[in-house]
Design an enzyme around this catalytic site. Structure first.
Site, PDB file in Angstrom:
ATOM      1  N   ASN A  25      46.359  41.110  49.908  1.00 31.91           N
ATOM      2  CA  ASN A  25      46.447  41.954  48.712  1.00 31.91           C
ATOM      3  C   ASN A  25      46.525  41.047  47.494  1.00 31.91           C
ATOM      4  OD1 ASN A  25      46.853  44.338  47.128  1.00 31.91           O
ATOM      5  ND2 ASN A  25      49.039  43.878  47.039  1.00 31.91           N
ATOM      6  N   HIS A  82      48.212  40.992  43.683  1.00 28.63           N
ATOM      7  CA  HIS A  82      49.242  41.682  42.901  1.00 28.63           C
ATOM      8  C   HIS A  82      49.354  41.007  41.532  1.00 28.63           C
ATOM      9  CE1 HIS A  82      52.715  44.155  42.217  1.00 28.63           C
ATOM     10  NE2 HIS A  82      53.336  43.090  41.759  1.00 28.63           N
ATOM     11  N   SER A 120      49.281  36.999  42.180  1.00 29.63           N
ATOM     12  CA  SER A 120      49.532  36.432  43.500  1.00 29.63           C
ATOM     13  C   SER A 120      48.610  37.081  44.514  1.00 29.63           C
ATOM     14  CB  SER A 120      50.973  36.723  43.952  1.00 29.63           C
ATOM     15  OG  SER A 120      51.914  36.357  42.961  1.00 29.63           O
ATOM     16  N   ASP A 152      54.601  44.459  48.553  1.00 29.60           N
ATOM     17  CA  ASP A 152      54.360  43.205  47.816  1.00 29.60           C
ATOM     18  C   ASP A 152      55.320  42.095  48.237  1.00 29.60           C
ATOM     19  OD1 ASP A 152      52.374  44.606  46.358  1.00 29.60           O
ATOM     20  OD2 ASP A 152      53.874  45.345  44.960  1.00 29.60           O
TER      21      ASP A 152
HETATM   22  C1  GRF Z   1      44.636  44.625  39.676  1.00 26.89           C
HETATM   23  O1  GRF Z   1      45.438  44.265  38.584  1.00 26.89           O
HETATM   24  C2  GRF Z   1      45.299  44.192  40.960  1.00 26.89           C
HETATM   25  O2  GRF Z   1      46.060  43.025  40.831  1.00 26.89           O
HETATM   26  C3  GRF Z   1      46.205  45.351  41.262  1.00 26.89           C
HETATM   27  O3  GRF Z   1      45.506  46.495  40.862  1.00 26.89           O
HETATM   28  C4  GRF Z   1      44.560  46.143  39.852  1.00 26.89           C
HETATM   29  C5  GRF Z   1      43.225  46.564  40.371  1.00 26.89           C
HETATM   30  O4  GRF Z   1      42.214  46.402  39.428  1.00 26.89           O
HETATM   31  N1  GRF Z   1      46.564  45.365  42.663  1.00 26.89           N
HETATM   32  P1  GRF Z   1      40.701  46.497  39.877  1.00 26.89           P
HETATM   33  O5  GRF Z   1      40.517  47.870  40.527  1.00 26.89           O
HETATM   34  O6  GRF Z   1      40.436  45.385  40.848  1.00 26.89           O
HETATM   35  O7  GRF Z   1      39.889  46.369  38.634  1.00 26.89           O
END
Ligand code: GRF
Length: 194
Positions: free
Chosen positions: A110, A112, A139, A148
Protein backbone atom coordinates in the site's frame (compact mmCIF):
# COMPACT_ATOMS: atom_id res chain seq x y z
CA UNK A 1 12.71 -13.25 -16.09
CA UNK A 2 8.93 -13.09 -16.65
CA UNK A 3 7.51 -9.96 -15.05
CA UNK A 4 5.51 -10.45 -11.84
CA UNK A 5 1.77 -10.10 -12.44
CA UNK A 6 0.51 -7.18 -10.35
CA UNK A 7 -3.08 -6.07 -9.74
CA UNK A 8 -3.68 -2.46 -8.73
CA UNK A 9 -6.74 -1.88 -6.53
CA UNK A 10 -8.29 1.58 -6.70
CA UNK A 11 -11.42 3.43 -5.63
CA UNK A 12 -10.94 6.82 -7.29
CA UNK A 13 -8.59 9.04 -9.26
CA UNK A 14 -5.85 6.48 -9.81
CA UNK A 15 -2.85 8.75 -10.26
CA UNK A 16 -0.58 6.27 -8.46
CA UNK A 17 -2.06 3.51 -10.61
CA UNK A 18 -1.15 5.55 -13.72
CA UNK A 19 2.42 5.97 -12.43
CA UNK A 20 2.69 2.20 -11.88
CA UNK A 21 1.37 1.52 -15.40
CA UNK A 22 3.76 4.02 -16.94
CA UNK A 23 6.80 2.62 -15.15
CA UNK A 24 5.88 -0.93 -16.21
CA UNK A 25 6.44 0.09 -19.84
CA UNK A 26 10.17 0.45 -19.30
CA UNK A 27 12.16 -2.43 -20.76
CA UNK A 28 13.24 -4.82 -18.02
CA UNK A 29 10.62 -3.67 -15.49
CA UNK A 30 10.22 -6.65 -13.13
CA UNK A 31 6.43 -6.31 -12.96
CA UNK A 32 3.51 -5.89 -15.33
CA UNK A 33 0.04 -4.63 -14.51
CA UNK A 34 -2.19 -7.63 -15.20
CA UNK A 35 -5.35 -6.01 -13.82
CA UNK A 36 -6.80 -2.82 -12.38
CA UNK A 37 -9.69 -3.58 -10.04
CA UNK A 38 -12.04 -1.08 -8.44
CA UNK A 39 -14.78 -1.41 -5.86
CA UNK A 40 -16.55 1.50 -7.57
CA UNK A 41 -17.80 1.43 -11.16
CA UNK A 42 -17.34 5.21 -11.45
CA UNK A 43 -13.70 5.31 -10.33
CA UNK A 44 -11.91 7.78 -12.63
CA UNK A 45 -8.82 5.60 -12.77
CA UNK A 46 -10.69 2.87 -14.63
CA UNK A 47 -10.90 4.98 -17.78
CA UNK A 48 -7.20 5.77 -17.65
CA UNK A 49 -6.41 2.06 -17.24
CA UNK A 50 -8.63 1.10 -20.18
CA UNK A 51 -7.03 3.80 -22.33
CA UNK A 52 -3.64 2.34 -21.44
CA UNK A 53 -4.86 -1.05 -22.66
CA UNK A 54 -4.93 -2.62 -19.20
CA UNK A 55 -7.59 -5.13 -18.25
CA UNK A 56 -10.04 -3.77 -15.67
CA UNK A 57 -12.64 -5.25 -13.33
CA UNK A 58 -15.24 -3.80 -11.00
CA UNK A 59 -16.37 -5.67 -7.91
CA UNK A 60 -18.89 -3.23 -6.47
CA UNK A 61 -18.81 -3.28 -2.68
CA UNK A 62 -22.28 -1.73 -2.24
CA UNK A 63 -24.37 -4.88 -2.76
CA UNK A 64 -22.37 -6.69 -0.05
CA UNK A 65 -23.36 -4.14 2.61
CA UNK A 66 -21.60 -4.94 5.87
CA UNK A 67 -20.36 -8.34 4.70
CA UNK A 68 -16.79 -7.24 4.12
CA UNK A 69 -15.43 -10.75 3.73
CA UNK A 70 -18.00 -11.77 1.08
CA UNK A 71 -16.93 -8.78 -1.02
CA UNK A 72 -13.29 -9.66 -0.50
CA UNK A 73 -13.87 -13.27 -1.53
CA UNK A 74 -15.36 -11.98 -4.80
CA UNK A 75 -12.36 -9.67 -5.27
CA UNK A 76 -9.95 -12.48 -4.47
CA UNK A 77 -11.62 -14.78 -7.04
CA UNK A 78 -11.06 -12.16 -9.77
CA UNK A 79 -7.43 -11.71 -8.71
CA UNK A 80 -6.83 -15.48 -8.83
CA UNK A 81 -8.59 -15.72 -12.23
CA UNK A 82 -6.09 -13.22 -13.60
CA UNK A 83 -3.08 -15.06 -12.23
CA UNK A 84 -2.20 -12.14 -9.98
CA UNK A 85 0.93 -12.62 -7.85
CA UNK A 86 1.19 -9.25 -6.08
CA UNK A 87 -1.49 -6.72 -5.12
CA UNK A 88 -0.75 -2.98 -5.01
CA UNK A 89 -3.34 -0.90 -3.18
CA UNK A 90 -3.46 2.62 -4.60
CA UNK A 91 -6.18 4.74 -3.05
CA UNK A 92 -8.33 1.67 -2.39
CA UNK A 93 -10.74 3.06 0.18
CA UNK A 94 -11.76 -0.14 1.95
CA UNK A 95 -10.77 -1.38 5.36
CA UNK A 96 -9.56 -4.92 4.76
CA UNK A 97 -10.58 -7.87 6.89
CA UNK A 98 -8.10 -10.32 8.36
CA UNK A 99 -9.23 -12.79 5.72
CA UNK A 100 -8.01 -10.85 2.65
CA UNK A 101 -4.88 -9.63 4.42
CA UNK A 102 -4.09 -13.23 5.37
CA UNK A 103 -4.75 -14.49 1.85
CA UNK A 104 -2.16 -12.04 0.43
CA UNK A 105 0.25 -11.85 3.36
CA UNK A 106 3.67 -10.67 2.19
CA UNK A 107 2.29 -9.97 -1.29
CA UNK A 108 0.15 -6.91 -0.77
CA UNK A 109 1.57 -3.37 -0.73
CA UNK A 110 0.00 0.00 0.00
CA UNK A 111 1.05 3.61 -0.41
CA UNK A 112 0.18 5.99 2.39
CA UNK A 113 0.62 9.77 2.29
CA UNK A 114 2.55 10.23 5.53
CA UNK A 115 5.85 9.25 7.06
CA UNK A 116 4.53 6.22 8.93
CA UNK A 117 4.22 5.49 11.80
CA UNK A 118 3.03 9.11 11.88
CA UNK A 119 -0.56 9.74 10.84
CA UNK A 120 -2.12 6.43 9.84
CA UNK A 121 -5.68 6.77 8.51
CA UNK A 122 -7.16 9.85 6.84
CA UNK A 123 -6.45 13.64 6.85
CA UNK A 124 -2.72 13.04 7.01
CA UNK A 125 -1.69 16.40 5.55
CA UNK A 126 -3.93 18.47 7.82
CA UNK A 127 -2.57 16.55 10.80
CA UNK A 128 1.05 17.14 9.74
CA UNK A 129 0.35 20.87 9.38
CA UNK A 130 -1.44 21.07 12.73
CA UNK A 131 1.50 19.37 14.40
CA UNK A 132 3.85 21.98 12.91
CA UNK A 133 5.98 19.34 11.15
CA UNK A 134 8.74 20.71 8.91
CA UNK A 135 8.96 17.52 6.86
CA UNK A 136 6.17 15.39 5.35
CA UNK A 137 6.14 12.53 2.89
CA UNK A 138 4.83 9.13 1.96
CA UNK A 139 5.43 5.48 2.76
CA UNK A 140 5.10 2.23 0.86
CA UNK A 141 4.43 -0.63 3.24
CA UNK A 142 3.36 -4.24 3.35
CA UNK A 143 -0.28 -4.63 4.33
CA UNK A 144 -0.99 -6.28 7.67
CA UNK A 145 -4.13 -6.36 9.79
CA UNK A 146 -3.66 -3.03 11.57
CA UNK A 147 -4.51 -0.05 9.37
CA UNK A 148 -1.32 1.42 7.83
CA UNK A 149 0.76 -0.55 10.32
CA UNK A 150 2.68 -3.05 8.19
CA UNK A 151 6.46 -3.01 7.72
CA UNK A 152 7.60 0.05 5.80
CA UNK A 153 9.49 -0.81 2.60
CA UNK A 154 10.42 2.74 1.58
CA UNK A 155 9.70 6.38 2.32
CA UNK A 156 10.20 9.69 0.55
CA UNK A 157 10.24 13.11 2.21
CA UNK A 158 9.21 16.58 1.08
CA UNK A 159 9.58 19.87 2.94
CA UNK A 160 6.57 21.56 4.48
CA UNK A 161 6.64 25.14 3.21
CA UNK A 162 5.46 28.38 4.76
CA UNK A 163 1.80 28.94 3.93
CA UNK A 164 1.12 25.31 2.98
CA UNK A 165 -2.48 24.14 3.06
CA UNK A 166 -3.48 20.47 3.19
CA UNK A 167 -4.06 20.76 -0.57
CA UNK A 168 -0.66 22.24 -1.50
CA UNK A 169 1.11 19.76 0.76
CA UNK A 170 -0.91 16.86 -0.68
CA UNK A 171 0.15 17.87 -4.18
CA UNK A 172 3.84 18.00 -3.23
CA UNK A 173 3.62 14.63 -1.49
CA UNK A 174 1.71 13.11 -4.43
CA UNK A 175 4.49 14.00 -6.85
CA UNK A 176 6.96 11.94 -4.80
CA UNK A 177 4.40 9.13 -4.37
CA UNK A 178 4.44 8.74 -8.15
CA UNK A 179 8.19 8.10 -8.06
CA UNK A 180 8.37 6.07 -4.84
CA UNK A 181 5.64 3.54 -5.58
CA UNK A 182 6.97 2.26 -8.94
CA UNK A 183 10.55 2.18 -7.58
CA UNK A 184 9.54 0.24 -4.49
CA UNK A 185 7.20 -2.14 -6.32
CA UNK A 186 9.98 -2.87 -8.84
CA UNK A 187 12.49 -3.62 -6.11
CA UNK A 188 9.94 -5.75 -4.25
CA UNK A 189 8.99 -7.77 -7.35
CA UNK A 190 12.61 -8.26 -8.37
CA UNK A 191 13.34 -9.79 -4.96
CA UNK A 192 10.38 -12.21 -4.89
CA UNK A 193 11.20 -15.90 -4.79
CA UNK A 194 9.44 -17.49 -7.79
C1 GRF B 1 -2.77 8.85 -2.44
O1 GRF B 1 -2.43 10.00 -1.72
C2 GRF B 1 -2.33 7.63 -1.69
O2 GRF B 1 -1.17 7.82 -0.93
C3 GRF B 1 -3.49 7.37 -0.77
O3 GRF B 1 -4.63 7.71 -1.50
C4 GRF B 1 -4.29 8.65 -2.52
C5 GRF B 1 -4.69 8.04 -3.81
O4 GRF B 1 -4.53 8.91 -4.89
N1 GRF B 1 -3.49 6.00 -0.32
P1 GRF B 1 -4.61 8.36 -6.37
O5 GRF B 1 -5.98 7.68 -6.51
O6 GRF B 1 -3.49 7.39 -6.56
O7 GRF B 1 -4.49 9.55 -7.26
Amino acid sequence: MTPVRVAVLISGRGSNMAALIEAARAPGCPYRIALVLSNKAGAEGLDAARLAGIETAVVDSAPYGKDREAHERAVDAVLRDHGVEVVALAGYMRILSAWLVGAWAGRMLNIHPSLLPKYPGLQTHARALEAGDSVAGCSVHLVTEGMDEGPVLAQAEVPVLEGDTPETLAERVLSVEHRLYPETLSRFCASLPR
